[in-house]
Design a protein around this motif. Structure first.
Motif, PDB file in Angstrom:
ATOM      1  N   GLN A 114     -37.793  27.403  25.564  1.00 35.11           N
ATOM      2  CA  GLN A 114     -37.139  28.145  24.494  1.00 35.11           C
ATOM      3  C   GLN A 114     -36.264  27.249  23.617  1.00 35.11           C
ATOM      4  O   GLN A 114     -35.587  27.740  22.721  1.00 35.11           O
ATOM      5  N   LEU A 115     -36.273  25.952  23.854  1.00 38.43           N
ATOM      6  CA  LEU A 115     -35.440  25.022  23.107  1.00 38.43           C
ATOM      7  C   LEU A 115     -36.237  24.282  22.043  1.00 38.43           C
ATOM      8  O   LEU A 115     -37.340  23.822  22.294  1.00 38.43           O
ATOM      9  N   VAL A 116     -35.652  24.175  20.856  1.00 38.72           N
ATOM     10  CA  VAL A 116     -36.204  23.384  19.766  1.00 38.72           C
ATOM     11  C   VAL A 116     -35.054  22.526  19.238  1.00 38.72           C
ATOM     12  O   VAL A 116     -33.951  23.028  19.032  1.00 38.72           O
ATOM     13  N   LEU A 117     -35.309  21.229  19.041  1.00 39.52           N
ATOM     14  CA  LEU A 117     -34.258  20.362  18.518  1.00 39.52           C
ATOM     15  C   LEU A 117     -34.227  20.412  17.004  1.00 39.52           C
ATOM     16  O   LEU A 117     -35.250  20.211  16.352  1.00 39.52           O
ATOM     17  N   GLY A 118     -33.069  20.657  16.452  1.00 36.72           N
ATOM     18  CA  GLY A 118     -32.870  20.584  15.008  1.00 36.72           C
ATOM     19  C   GLY A 118     -32.264  19.229  14.697  1.00 36.72           C
ATOM     20  O   GLY A 118     -31.153  18.936  15.113  1.00 36.72           O
ATOM     21  N   LEU A 119     -33.008  18.372  14.011  1.00 36.23           N
ATOM     22  CA  LEU A 119     -32.538  17.027  13.678  1.00 36.23           C
ATOM     23  C   LEU A 119     -32.271  16.923  12.182  1.00 36.23           C
ATOM     24  O   LEU A 119     -33.024  17.470  11.385  1.00 36.23           O
ATOM     25  N   ALA A 120     -31.243  16.207  11.837  1.00 38.02           N
ATOM     26  CA  ALA A 120     -30.874  16.040  10.432  1.00 38.02           C
ATOM     27  C   ALA A 120     -31.735  14.966   9.783  1.00 38.02           C
ATOM     28  O   ALA A 120     -32.085  13.975  10.416  1.00 38.02           O
ATOM     29  N   TYR A 121     -32.049  15.160   8.522  1.00 39.79           N
ATOM     30  CA  TYR A 121     -32.800  14.167   7.771  1.00 39.79           C
ATOM     31  C   TYR A 121     -31.866  13.097   7.205  1.00 39.79           C
ATOM     32  O   TYR A 121     -32.268  11.990   6.955  1.00 39.79           O
ATOM     33  N   HIS A 122     -30.634  13.437   7.018  1.00 38.11           N
ATOM     34  CA  HIS A 122     -29.664  12.491   6.450  1.00 38.11           C
ATOM     35  C   HIS A 122     -28.947  11.733   7.557  1.00 38.11           C
ATOM     36  O   HIS A 122     -28.944  12.143   8.708  1.00 38.11           O
ATOM     37  N   ARG A 123     -28.330  10.635   7.167  1.00 40.49           N
ATOM     38  CA  ARG A 123     -27.479   9.863   8.050  1.00 40.49           C
ATOM     39  C   ARG A 123     -26.185   9.575   7.307  1.00 40.49           C
ATOM     40  O   ARG A 123     -26.004  10.006   6.178  1.00 40.49           O
ATOM     41  N   TYR A 124     -25.282   8.842   7.915  1.00 41.76           N
ATOM     42  CA  TYR A 124     -23.968   8.631   7.318  1.00 41.76           C
ATOM     43  C   TYR A 124     -23.655   7.166   7.068  1.00 41.76           C
ATOM     44  O   TYR A 124     -24.126   6.282   7.781  1.00 41.76           O
ATOM     45  N   ALA A 125     -22.812   6.951   6.060  1.00 44.99           N
ATOM     46  CA  ALA A 125     -22.322   5.618   5.725  1.00 44.99           C
ATOM     47  C   ALA A 125     -20.799   5.627   5.769  1.00 44.99           C
ATOM     48  O   ALA A 125     -20.163   6.486   5.169  1.00 44.99           O
ATOM     49  N   TRP A 126     -20.242   4.687   6.516  1.00 36.88           N
ATOM     50  CA  TRP A 126     -18.804   4.500   6.629  1.00 36.88           C
ATOM     51  C   TRP A 126     -18.382   3.284   5.816  1.00 36.88           C
ATOM     52  O   TRP A 126     -19.171   2.361   5.613  1.00 36.88           O
ATOM     53  N   THR A 127     -17.124   3.226   5.416  1.00 34.31           N
ATOM     54  CA  THR A 127     -16.546   2.018   4.837  1.00 34.31           C
ATOM     55  C   THR A 127     -15.750   1.333   5.942  1.00 34.31           C
ATOM     56  O   THR A 127     -14.844   1.941   6.534  1.00 34.31           O
ATOM     57  N   LEU A 128     -16.106   0.101   6.230  1.00 34.54           N
ATOM     58  CA  LEU A 128     -15.449  -0.648   7.295  1.00 34.54           C
ATOM     59  C   LEU A 128     -14.059  -1.109   6.861  1.00 34.54           C
ATOM     60  O   LEU A 128     -13.849  -1.466   5.701  1.00 34.54           O
ATOM     61  N   VAL A 129     -13.130  -1.122   7.787  1.00 34.49           N
ATOM     62  CA  VAL A 129     -11.800  -1.680   7.540  1.00 34.49           C
ATOM     63  C   VAL A 129     -11.940  -3.190   7.371  1.00 34.49           C
ATOM     64  O   VAL A 129     -11.379  -3.783   6.457  1.00 34.49           O
ATOM     65  N   ASP A 130     -12.723  -3.817   8.264  1.00 39.58           N
ATOM     66  CA  ASP A 130     -12.954  -5.252   8.225  1.00 39.58           C
ATOM     67  C   ASP A 130     -14.461  -5.493   8.342  1.00 39.58           C
ATOM     68  O   ASP A 130     -15.031  -5.251   9.406  1.00 39.58           O
ATOM     69  N   PRO A 131     -15.126  -5.963   7.288  1.00 38.60           N
ATOM     70  CA  PRO A 131     -16.570  -6.191   7.340  1.00 38.60           C
ATOM     71  C   PRO A 131     -17.017  -7.137   8.460  1.00 38.60           C
ATOM     72  O   PRO A 131     -18.163  -7.092   8.889  1.00 38.60           O
ATOM     73  N   ASN A 132     -16.108  -7.952   8.984  1.00 33.72           N
ATOM     74  CA  ASN A 132     -16.456  -8.854  10.085  1.00 33.72           C
ATOM     75  C   ASN A 132     -16.453  -8.141  11.436  1.00 33.72           C
ATOM     76  O   ASN A 132     -17.034  -8.623  12.395  1.00 33.72           O
ATOM     77  N   ASP A 133     -15.785  -7.019  11.530  1.00 30.44           N
ATOM     78  CA  ASP A 133     -15.787  -6.174  12.733  1.00 30.44           C
ATOM     79  C   ASP A 133     -16.697  -5.004  12.412  1.00 30.44           C
ATOM     80  O   ASP A 133     -16.266  -3.997  11.853  1.00 30.44           O
ATOM     81  N   ASN A 134     -17.981  -5.142  12.752  1.00 31.77           N
ATOM     82  CA  ASN A 134     -18.957  -4.185  12.221  1.00 31.77           C
ATOM     83  C   ASN A 134     -19.932  -3.614  13.241  1.00 31.77           C
ATOM     84  O   ASN A 134     -21.002  -3.164  12.885  1.00 31.77           O
ATOM     85  N   GLY A 135     -19.569  -3.586  14.499  1.00 28.17           N
ATOM     86  CA  GLY A 135     -20.433  -2.977  15.508  1.00 28.17           C
ATOM     87  C   GLY A 135     -20.140  -1.495  15.672  1.00 28.17           C
ATOM     88  O   GLY A 135     -19.314  -0.914  14.962  1.00 28.17           O
ATOM     89  N   LEU A 136     -20.810  -0.904  16.615  1.00 28.93           N
ATOM     90  CA  LEU A 136     -20.553   0.497  16.947  1.00 28.93           C
ATOM     91  C   LEU A 136     -19.115   0.625  17.435  1.00 28.93           C
ATOM     92  O   LEU A 136     -18.664  -0.153  18.266  1.00 28.93           O
ATOM     93  N   GLY A 137     -18.365   1.549  16.890  1.00 28.10           N
ATOM     94  CA  GLY A 137     -16.966   1.739  17.256  1.00 28.10           C
ATOM     95  C   GLY A 137     -15.998   0.912  16.446  1.00 28.10           C
ATOM     96  O   GLY A 137     -14.801   0.886  16.729  1.00 28.10           O
ATOM     97  N   ALA A 138     -16.500   0.255  15.395  1.00 28.23           N
ATOM     98  CA  ALA A 138     -15.629  -0.557  14.538  1.00 28.23           C
ATOM     99  C   ALA A 138     -14.697   0.349  13.726  1.00 28.23           C
ATOM    100  O   ALA A 138     -15.082   1.446  13.327  1.00 28.23           O
ATOM    101  N   PRO A 139     -13.477  -0.095  13.459  1.00 28.01           N
ATOM    102  CA  PRO A 139     -12.553   0.701  12.636  1.00 28.01           C
ATOM    103  C   PRO A 139     -13.132   0.947  11.236  1.00 28.01           C
ATOM    104  O   PRO A 139     -13.704   0.057  10.620  1.00 28.01           O
ATOM    105  N   ALA A 140     -12.993   2.181  10.775  1.00 27.52           N
ATOM    106  CA  ALA A 140     -13.506   2.564   9.458  1.00 27.52           C
ATOM    107  C   ALA A 140     -12.444   3.350   8.717  1.00 27.52           C
ATOM    108  O   ALA A 140     -11.539   3.919   9.324  1.00 27.52           O
ATOM    109  N   LYS A 141     -12.588   3.369   7.396  1.00 26.97           N
ATOM    110  CA  LYS A 141     -11.583   4.079   6.589  1.00 26.97           C
ATOM    111  C   LYS A 141     -12.222   5.148   5.712  1.00 26.97           C
ATOM    112  O   LYS A 141     -11.809   5.367   4.593  1.00 26.97           O
TER     113      LYS A 141
END
Length: 190
Positions: A114-141
């Motif tokens: 009875q389960l169907v996954l609803g997936l989004a077609y869009h994704r997101y873009a963040w602005t990084l606080v420091d472009p050199n710190d850019n992995g998953l969990g990096a500070p963003a503003k």
């Protein structure tokens, strides 16, 4: 109304705000009444819901033909000040992921059929606080590229090509991300 316009069913989307503990009994009664009406009119009854069950699952299982799970929107640049997986299939550090949510629905009694996954077609873009710190969990503003940070897959691929950037695949979260200057974009690839 559904029959007047040639529809074969009804789709109810129950937001998390409606599904407070005080409303559980009332939601169960509403679901039962909807099913009686759907049966009388021979309509399919479906429900959209949050990735993790906040609803009376026994009533959902009994009254709906299937449930499409909103398996996205876990983290967004409008809310989170860290880069994160918007559609995390799995997240070892948090229950905010698709694997956890689907298992919760099944554990609480909703058959997988009875389960169907609803997936989004869009994704997101963040602005990084420091472009050199850019992995998953990096500070963003906040958001990048457009007002709400939502970027379609077609545009992501165009950015990658035009800037000559390669994406990084994260096998734990099952996601890709790329960094273009101070922009961090999370997405699913083929």
């Amino acid at each position: 109304m559904a029959l007047v316009y040639g529809f074969e069913g009804l789709d109810l989307y129950v937001t998390k705000l409606l599904s407070t503990k005080g409303n559980m009994t009332n939601l169960g009664i509403l679901f039962n009444e909807l099913q009686v009406g759907a049966d009388q009119e021979k309509l399919i009854l479906t429900m959209g819901g949050h990735y993790s069950p906040d609803y009376p699952v026994d009533s959902v299982s009994k009254n709906f033909d299937w449930v499409h799970i909103q398996a996205y929107g876990y983290h967004t640049p409008l809310v989170d000040n860290l880069t994160a997986a918007h559609v995390a299939l799995y997240d070892p550090s948090s229950p905010v992921n698709t694997d956890y949510g689907i298992n919760e629905w099944i554990k609480r009694g909703l058959p997988a059929s009875q389960l169907v996954l609803g997936l989004a077609y869009h994704r997101y873009a963040w602005t990084l606080v420091d472009p050199n710190d850019n992995g998953l969990g990096a500070p963003a503003k906040g958001v990048a590229i457009i007002d709400d940070g939502k970027v379609g897959y077609k545009h992501i691929k165009q950015y990658l090509r035009s800037y000559g950037v390669n994406s990084v695949f994260n096998s734990t979260y099952v996601m890709n991300y790329c960094v273009i200057g101070s922009f961090w974009i999370v997405f699913d690839d083929v």
